[in-house]
Scaffold this active site. Structure first.
Site, PDB file in Angstrom:
ATOM      1  N   LYS A   1       0.841  -1.203   0.000  1.00 14.38           N
ATOM      2  CA  LYS A   1       0.000   0.000   0.000  1.00 14.38           C
ATOM      3  C   LYS A   1       0.870   1.246   0.000  1.00 14.38           C
ATOM      4  O   LYS A   1       0.645   2.169  -0.785  1.00 14.38           O
ATOM      5  CB  LYS A   1      -0.905  -0.027   1.228  1.00 14.38           C
ATOM      6  CG  LYS A   1      -2.084   0.880   1.135  1.00 14.38           C
ATOM      7  CD  LYS A   1      -2.974   0.737   2.375  1.00 14.38           C
ATOM      8  CE  LYS A   1      -3.739  -0.580   2.354  1.00 14.38           C
ATOM      9  NZ  LYS A   1      -4.294  -0.918   3.691  1.00 14.38           N
TER      10      LYS A   1
ATOM     11  N   ARG B   1      -3.339   2.991   8.564  1.00 16.98           N
ATOM     12  CA  ARG B   1      -3.629   1.869   7.671  1.00 16.98           C
ATOM     13  C   ARG B   1      -2.456   0.891   7.641  1.00 16.98           C
ATOM     14  O   ARG B   1      -1.315   1.288   7.578  1.00 16.98           O
ATOM     15  CB  ARG B   1      -3.869   2.369   6.245  1.00 16.98           C
ATOM     16  CG  ARG B   1      -4.612   3.657   6.166  1.00 16.98           C
ATOM     17  CD  ARG B   1      -4.622   4.245   4.760  1.00 16.98           C
ATOM     18  NE  ARG B   1      -5.244   3.366   3.784  1.00 16.98           N
ATOM     19  CZ  ARG B   1      -5.223   3.603   2.471  1.00 16.98           C
ATOM     20  NH1 ARG B   1      -4.590   4.660   1.983  1.00 16.98           N
ATOM     21  NH2 ARG B   1      -5.796   2.762   1.642  1.00 16.98           N
TER      22      ARG B   1
ATOM     23  N   GLY C   1      -8.576  -7.529   3.993  1.00 18.84           N
ATOM     24  CA  GLY C   1      -9.400  -7.781   5.170  1.00 18.84           C
ATOM     25  C   GLY C   1      -8.652  -8.343   6.357  1.00 18.84           C
ATOM     26  O   GLY C   1      -9.237  -8.595   7.402  1.00 18.84           O
TER      27      GLY C   1
ATOM     28  N   MET D   1      -5.901  -6.979   7.932  1.00 20.53           N
ATOM     29  CA  MET D   1      -5.446  -5.943   8.847  1.00 20.53           C
ATOM     30  C   MET D   1      -6.509  -4.848   8.894  1.00 20.53           C
ATOM     31  O   MET D   1      -7.248  -4.678   7.953  1.00 20.53           O
ATOM     32  CB  MET D   1      -4.151  -5.320   8.323  1.00 20.53           C
ATOM     33  CG  MET D   1      -3.105  -6.326   8.034  1.00 20.53           C
ATOM     34  SD  MET D   1      -2.404  -6.907   9.573  1.00 20.53           S
ATOM     35  CE  MET D   1      -1.143  -7.941   8.926  1.00 20.53           C
TER      36      MET D   1
ATOM     37  N   ARG E   1      -3.195  -1.290  -6.484  1.00 16.59           N
ATOM     38  CA  ARG E   1      -2.391  -2.510  -6.402  1.00 16.59           C
ATOM     39  C   ARG E   1      -2.773  -3.407  -7.579  1.00 16.59           C
ATOM     40  O   ARG E   1      -3.818  -3.214  -8.191  1.00 16.59           O
ATOM     41  CB  ARG E   1      -2.649  -3.236  -5.086  1.00 16.59           C
ATOM     42  CG  ARG E   1      -4.076  -3.700  -4.940  1.00 16.59           C
ATOM     43  CD  ARG E   1      -4.322  -4.404  -3.611  1.00 16.59           C
ATOM     44  NE  ARG E   1      -5.743  -4.625  -3.422  1.00 16.59           N
ATOM     45  CZ  ARG E   1      -6.353  -4.628  -2.241  1.00 16.59           C
ATOM     46  NH1 ARG E   1      -5.681  -4.416  -1.135  1.00 16.59           N
ATOM     47  NH2 ARG E   1      -7.641  -4.844  -2.152  1.00 16.59           N
TER      48      ARG E   1
ATOM     49  N   HIS F   1     -16.404  -8.432   0.728  1.00 14.29           N
ATOM     50  CA  HIS F   1     -15.417  -9.349   1.299  1.00 14.29           C
ATOM     51  C   HIS F   1     -15.553 -10.743   0.702  1.00 14.29           C
ATOM     52  O   HIS F   1     -14.582 -11.351   0.259  1.00 14.29           O
ATOM     53  CB  HIS F   1     -15.590  -9.403   2.816  1.00 14.29           C
ATOM     54  CG  HIS F   1     -14.647 -10.343   3.487  1.00 14.29           C
ATOM     55  ND1 HIS F   1     -14.977 -11.647   3.767  1.00 14.29           N
ATOM     56  CD2 HIS F   1     -13.366 -10.186   3.876  1.00 14.29           C
ATOM     57  CE1 HIS F   1     -13.941 -12.240   4.336  1.00 14.29           C
ATOM     58  NE2 HIS F   1     -12.949 -11.370   4.414  1.00 14.29           N
TER      59      HIS F   1
ATOM     60  N   SER G   1      14.185 -41.643  -7.950  1.00 18.16           N
ATOM     61  CA  SER G   1      12.963 -40.863  -7.829  1.00 18.16           C
ATOM     62  C   SER G   1      12.777 -40.561  -6.342  1.00 18.16           C
ATOM     63  O   SER G   1      12.697 -41.477  -5.531  1.00 18.16           O
ATOM     64  CB  SER G   1      11.781 -41.657  -8.373  1.00 18.16           C
ATOM     65  OG  SER G   1      10.599 -40.926  -8.162  1.00 18.16           O
TER      66      SER G   1
ATOM     67  N   CYS H   1       8.604 -37.889  -6.860  1.00 15.26           N
ATOM     68  CA  CYS H   1       7.244 -38.412  -7.036  1.00 15.26           C
ATOM     69  C   CYS H   1       6.401 -38.275  -5.769  1.00 15.26           C
ATOM     70  O   CYS H   1       5.315 -38.818  -5.683  1.00 15.26           O
ATOM     71  CB  CYS H   1       7.285 -39.864  -7.491  1.00 15.26           C
ATOM     72  SG  CYS H   1       8.021 -40.978  -6.288  1.00 15.26           S
TER      73      CYS H   1
ATOM     74  N   TYR I   1      12.741 -34.290 -13.740  1.00 15.20           N
ATOM     75  CA  TYR I   1      11.279 -34.249 -13.820  1.00 15.20           C
ATOM     76  C   TYR I   1      10.646 -34.174 -12.429  1.00 15.20           C
ATOM     77  O   TYR I   1      11.276 -34.506 -11.423  1.00 15.20           O
ATOM     78  CB  TYR I   1      10.723 -35.460 -14.580  1.00 15.20           C
ATOM     79  CG  TYR I   1      10.868 -36.789 -13.871  1.00 15.20           C
ATOM     80  CD1 TYR I   1       9.900 -37.235 -12.960  1.00 15.20           C
ATOM     81  CD2 TYR I   1      11.972 -37.614 -14.102  1.00 15.20           C
ATOM     82  CE1 TYR I   1      10.029 -38.448 -12.311  1.00 15.20           C
ATOM     83  CE2 TYR I   1      12.110 -38.829 -13.468  1.00 15.20           C
ATOM     84  CZ  TYR I   1      11.136 -39.248 -12.566  1.00 15.20           C
ATOM     85  OH  TYR I   1      11.256 -40.448 -11.922  1.00 15.20           O
TER      86      TYR I   1
HETATM   87  P1  ADP Z   1      -7.559  -2.400   3.360  1.00 22.14           P
HETATM   88  O1  ADP Z   1      -6.162  -2.834   3.464  1.00 22.14           O
HETATM   89  O2  ADP Z   1      -8.502  -3.262   4.104  1.00 22.14           O
HETATM   90  O3  ADP Z   1      -7.964  -2.121   1.953  1.00 22.14           O
HETATM   91  P2  ADP Z   1      -7.258   0.440   3.702  1.00 22.14           P
HETATM   92  O4  ADP Z   1      -6.104   0.898   4.498  1.00 22.14           O
HETATM   93  O5  ADP Z   1      -7.139   0.539   2.243  1.00 22.14           O
HETATM   94  O6  ADP Z   1      -7.635  -1.029   4.155  1.00 22.14           O
HETATM   95  O7  ADP Z   1      -8.480   1.254   4.206  1.00 22.14           O
HETATM   96  C1  ADP Z   1      -9.766   0.914   3.882  1.00 22.14           C
HETATM   97  C2  ADP Z   1     -10.520   2.088   3.360  1.00 22.14           C
HETATM   98  O8  ADP Z   1     -10.489   3.150   4.275  1.00 22.14           O
HETATM   99  C3  ADP Z   1      -9.959   2.679   2.091  1.00 22.14           C
HETATM  100  O9  ADP Z   1     -10.386   2.016   0.966  1.00 22.14           O
HETATM  101  C4  ADP Z   1     -10.555   4.064   2.135  1.00 22.14           C
HETATM  102  O10 ADP Z   1     -11.860   4.059   1.636  1.00 22.14           O
HETATM  103  C5  ADP Z   1     -10.569   4.354   3.592  1.00 22.14           C
HETATM  104  N1  ADP Z   1      -9.439   5.219   3.907  1.00 22.14           N
HETATM  105  C6  ADP Z   1      -8.219   4.868   4.334  1.00 22.14           C
HETATM  106  N2  ADP Z   1      -7.432   5.952   4.497  1.00 22.14           N
HETATM  107  C7  ADP Z   1      -8.204   7.009   4.175  1.00 22.14           C
HETATM  108  C8  ADP Z   1      -7.958   8.414   4.098  1.00 22.14           C
HETATM  109  N3  ADP Z   1      -6.792   8.951   4.415  1.00 22.14           N
HETATM  110  N4  ADP Z   1      -8.968   9.178   3.704  1.00 22.14           N
HETATM  111  C9  ADP Z   1     -10.172   8.654   3.380  1.00 22.14           C
HETATM  112  N5  ADP Z   1     -10.447   7.373   3.407  1.00 22.14           N
HETATM  113  C10 ADP Z   1      -9.480   6.544   3.806  1.00 22.14           C
HETATM  114 MG    MG Z   2      -7.649  -0.787   0.829  1.00 18.73          MG
HETATM  115 MG    MG Z   3     -10.036  -3.767   5.149  1.00 14.94          MG
END
Ligand code: ADP
Ligand code: MG
Ligand code: MG
Length: 887
Positions: free
Chosen positions: A30, A100, A109, A111, A344, A462, A771, A838, A858
């Site tokens: 990220k 984040r 989902g 973290m 990503r 999800h 093998s 194998c 193989y």
């Molecule tokens: P995940 O790893 O579960 O995708 P994110 O860190 O991307 O979690 O956060 C989930 C959501 O939270 C993002 O898709 C966004 O909509 C919202 N979010 C995170 N940071 C910000 C921010 N600085 N401003 C507005 N929305 C945010």
């Molecule tokens: Mg996200």
């Molecule tokens: Mg999430």
């Protein structure tokens, strides 16, 4: 500070520079995406990344964030204050941030994110005043309290959701957006009370404390149970750690010119080239993913906010061109301004992955070799499994339809909880998991189910995202379903379906059926065929299959197997008349009697081998001689013993004596493998006769040169192999000479006992091939058995002693060392020696890669893993080539 742990992503700042892999390692996926987008001048709310190295340090220092890093965090907050003109903790104009997580590889989902951090009882009023929008201010605060309580303190989410539902009911409104500032203000008070009841202290008002606690929570979440499950499923090393991103907020919940959404540059279910996504107006964070309201398709944005839409389309295209892959993007709109929050490489179904790889090649974006690296071999599995039988499908009438969220065909009994899915599947039942929506806690149950059916949530919910990642069939957002969790039933299309009833769901069309629809095998064609041809071009390892029956051999052959690396003959001894002859052989008291019984088995064996040779033609077929301990063929129950004694014509007492005589304390290390032929050479004689006769017959019949390979199992000493080999050679040569035919055959051995690996130089002189039987080799090297290890290995994973099951992924350090060492010494002693594997590992991508680098010729795996092994072998060859070129 000596080491740098924090990196800004702000316009013109010194983001971490390096190649994308390096950036991901330090900043997490990220953070790296945010840094790249910022550097490309895209609208990203400014922030900074606390590196994965800081996470590693946090664990090393006993789950502490040290003083220096804390100080640095607040230094960086100052930097953000300067850019935004807002102040962290200020009452009138507070700087609010999100915290984040972001590991190297995306873990959807797994973290948790905290939004609107920095708010407290005083600044929420300031925010209301400054924006003139108290509804927005209190909505932000109630979200913050809720997320902080859940993520940092582990207060159950449901407590808050129940209160929201109560409030909605009291006000007679359906949606959260219909709640007023006053309602939300009340909710804040209720939420803080929940927090206080749970934590026995008030909700923290100091933003600095909030921030440090939040960062710690993200680090901690790297080690939470669901992250550990996901990591194990996806082979993500524990040492990697997660980065933390602290980012100024963009507010999607500030009114009707605001919103939040998720979009892909191509369709993640089909691979079609089209912008694909969803958004919600006046919403924040993961409202879209959580299925709070039903989102609108991204195309509606074109009408609602044409400028924003146009800008987004352009950014999406630029991102795809930059990363040369399909992108999964998260964005937020605040008062008509677009902000990019994440990009990503998007998760996709196997079908989509193949289409996208082929399209990117056709568009000139990547070359064939790069394309071969793009698809995760394990993902192919989803394409190899049965689809609904087309005729049966035509006759079935759907009772409803949801979104075609993840393709495939699933048929099973309905269960309503992830735990039930796990339990029922463990006792061998096929289940379909039906939920209102899924959440990260459900992940194991989802993996255990044939398919997942949800009531709420869109294509980016999800359930949809996780199912696509797992290659599991999923129909999402089937809104007409009415679920009654308590009664364990649901209704759809006028039908009531109870727990345990069969349903079928089609993840490619979204249809739901209240009957069990039969399925048919898959084929490799179209994009799949084209793609596999590219893989085969670069691959060095050959891919064989483990097949005991013509059916398996045919299936594997259709999937591209280049030979049979393991045919287990004992599987041929169990059916009907054969087991009787086998038992007669076991109770025989003299060699003559034994030979007489073996003579009865001979024609069966020969027939089986002929069938295999006919399917495989001139491709090698490796036949392993009898391997299991003999007692496995005898009965254990009293009534069976009686019946069988009568059947084979011996007294019950005699049979019991034989059984008692065969008793072993540790059968897996007992009288089995080549030891059987050392004591009873007539077994090897009979099996050799069957193999050679079969090869001669098929050669005569088809004109194809059949070249059988005979494999002697469980050898630990060269002389032992030589003894059995001499029996084989004498028998085979005599038959071949009598037939007056020119036929070649090979005699090799399995390397599955550590002593064989350690004396490979001697053994190689007696063998045409090695093998590696890595199942036994793993058991014997670790000193625990595959059947018993399940009982304690979980404790080893929990305690981080072993990260993965050594029976699934070859243990490269120990078992792998034996493989490498013996391969080298074997080849040195016998340059013509060829080498293969194998064990089950032959179809595991990381183990296949190991085999490539260990110089094997193989791998052999079960039929359904043949395409996976072909691709894994190709990827290993490309990596090898690139690594050599880089030197
Ligand atoms: P995940 O790893 O579960 O995708 P994110 O860190 O991307 O979690 O956060 C989930 C959501 O939270 C993002 O898709 C966004 O909509 C919202 N979010 C995170 N940071 C910000 C921010 N600085 N401003 C507005 N929305 C945010
Ligand atoms: Mg996200
Ligand atoms: Mg999430």
């Amino acid at each position: 500070m000596s080491h740098k742990f924090l990196y800004y992503f702000t316009e013109g700042s010194e983001a971490f520079h390096g190649d994308m892999t390096q950036m991901r390692n330090i900043l997490g996926g990220k953070g790296a995406g945010l840094a790249e987008m910022t550097a490309a001048g895209m609208p990203v709310p400014p922030g900074f990344t606390i590196s994965t190295e800081a996470c590693t340090l946090y664990y090393k220092e006993g789950r502490q964030i040290n003083e220096e890093i804390q100080k640095d965090i607040f230094e960086h907050m100052k930097g953000l204050e300067k850019i935004t003109g807002k102040t962290f903790g200020d009452i009138n104009n507070p700087l609010l941030v999100s915290v984040r997580s972001g590991a190297r590889q995306s873990m959807p989902g797994m973290m948790d994110t905290i939004l609107n951090l920095g708010l407290n009882d005083a600044s929420v009023e300031g925010l209301a005043k400054k924006t003139g929008n108290p509804r927005f201010a209190y909505d932000s605060y109630r979200r913050f309290v809720q997320m902080f309580a859940d993520v940092v303190m582990g207060v159950p989410k449901s407590l808050f959701e129940e209160e929201i539902d109560k409030m909605k009911a009291a006000k007679g409104v359906k949606n959260d957006i219909d709640l007023t500032a006053e309602d939300l203000k009340k909710l804040v008070e209720i939420f803080k009370k929940i927090y206080e009841d749970h934590e026995h202290k008030p909700f923290p008002q100091d933003p600095k404390e909030q921030l440090i606690e939040a960062v710690k929570a993200v680090f901690r979440s790297w080690d939470n149970p669901r992250a550990n499950v996901y990591r194990k499923m996806n082979e993500i090393p524990y040492e990697w750690g997660t980065a933390v991103n602290v980012q100024t907020m963009a507010f999607g919940n500030s009114g009707n010119r605001s919103g939040t959404g998720v979009a892909f540059t191509r369709n993640p279910a089909t691979g079609e080239k089209e912008l694909f996504g969803e958004y919600l107006i006046n919403a924040q964070g993961e409202d879209v993913v959580a299925g709070i309201r039903t989102p609108s398709p991204i195309s509606h944005l074109k009408e609602q906010m044409p400028d924003v839409y146009e800008q987004f389309v352009q950014i999406a295209q630029r991102l795809e061109n930059h990363f040369k892959d399909m992108q999964d993007m998260e964005f937020t709109i605040e008062d008509g301004h677009l902000y990019m929050l994440q990009t990503r490489n998007g998760k996709r179904t196997a079908t989509a992955a193949l289409k996208i790889a082929c399209d990117l090649v056709d568009e000139g974006m990547i070359d064939e070799e790069e394309a071969v690296l793009r698809v995760d071999p394990k993902q192919l599995d989803a394409l190899l499994h049965p689809q609904f039988d087309a005729d049966a499908l035509k006759k079935a009438t759907p009772i409803g339809r949801g979104l075609a969220a993840s393709p495939g065909a699933a048929c099973g009994k309905v269960v309503f909880t992830a735990d039930d899915a796990k339990e029922w599947a463990a006792r061998g039942e096929k289940v379909v998991l039906v939920r209102l929506e899924t959440s990260p806690e459900d992940i194991e149950g989802m993996a255990a189910a044939q398919g997942i059916l949800t009531v709420r949530g869109g294509m980016t919910s999800h359930a949809a995202v996780v199912a696509r990642g797992m290659g599991a069939c999923c129909v999402a957002g089937c809104g007409e379903i009415v679920v009654d969790y308590e009664k364990k039933q649901f209704t759809l299309g006028g039908k009531t379906i109870k727990e345990g009833d069969y349903i079928s769901i089609d993840g490619s069309t979204g249809y739901v059926y209240d009957v069990a629809i039969p399925t048919v095998p898959a084929t490799i064609s179209g994009n799949f065929g084209r793609y596999m041809a590219w893989a085969d071009k670069v691959r060095k390892l050959k891919v064989f299959t483990n097949a005991d029956t013509p059916r398996d051999a045919k299936q594997a052959s259709d999937f591209g197997a280049e030979g049979i690396g393991l045919c287990r003959t004992e599987h041929m001894f169990f059916e009907g008349e054969r087991i009787k002859a086998m038992r007669e052989m076991i109770v025989a008291e003299t060699t003559e009697e034994r030979k007489k019984a073996l003579a009865k088995i001979l024609p069966y064996q020969q027939g089986d081998f002929e069938a295999l040779f006919e399917i495989m033609g001139e491709r090698p077929v490796t036949i392993r001689f009898l391997d299991p301990p003999l007692h496995e063929f005898l009965p254990t129950k009293e009534e069976d013993i009686k019946e069988i004694a009568e059947e084979i014509g011996v007294t019950v007492e005699k049979l019991k004596n034989v059984i008692a005589g065969l008793h072993e304390f540790n059968p897996m290390m007992g009288h089995r493998g080549c030891r059987l032929s050392v004591t009873y050479p007539e077994i090897a004689e009979m099996q050799t006769t069957a193999v050679i006769n079969a090869a001669i017959n098929v050669t005569k019949k088809t004109g194809k040169k059949i070249e059988p390979r005979i494999m002697i199992p469980l050898v630990g000493e060269a002389k032992e192999l030589k003894y059995v080999k001499d029996v084989v050679v004498a028998t085979a040569d005599k038959i071949i000479k009598e037939a007056g035919i020119d036929m070649k055959y090979e005699v090799g051995t399995m390397i599955e006992i550590p002593r064989a690996a350690l004396t490979a130089g001697e053994i190689a002189k007696e063998a045409d091939f090695f093998s590696y039987g890595t199942n036994d080799l793993t058991q014997m090297t670790f000193g625990f058995s595959r059947d018993d290890a399940g009982k304690f290995l979980d404790a080893y994973y929990d305690k981080k002693i072993y990260e993965s099951d050594p029976f699934q992924h070859l243990d490269q350090k120990g078992v792998g060392r034996l493989v490498k060492l013996s391969a080298q010494e074997g080849k040195a002693a016998n340059p013509n020696l060829h080498l293969g594997i194998c064990g089950e590992h032959g179809g595991d991508p990381t183990s296949v890669e190991f085999c490539h680098f260990a110089g094997l010729d193989y791998v052999s795996c079960s039929p359904f893993r043949v395409p996976i092994a072909r691709l894994a072998a190709a990827q290993a060859a490309i990596k090898d080539k690139r690594a050599k070129a880089a030197k």
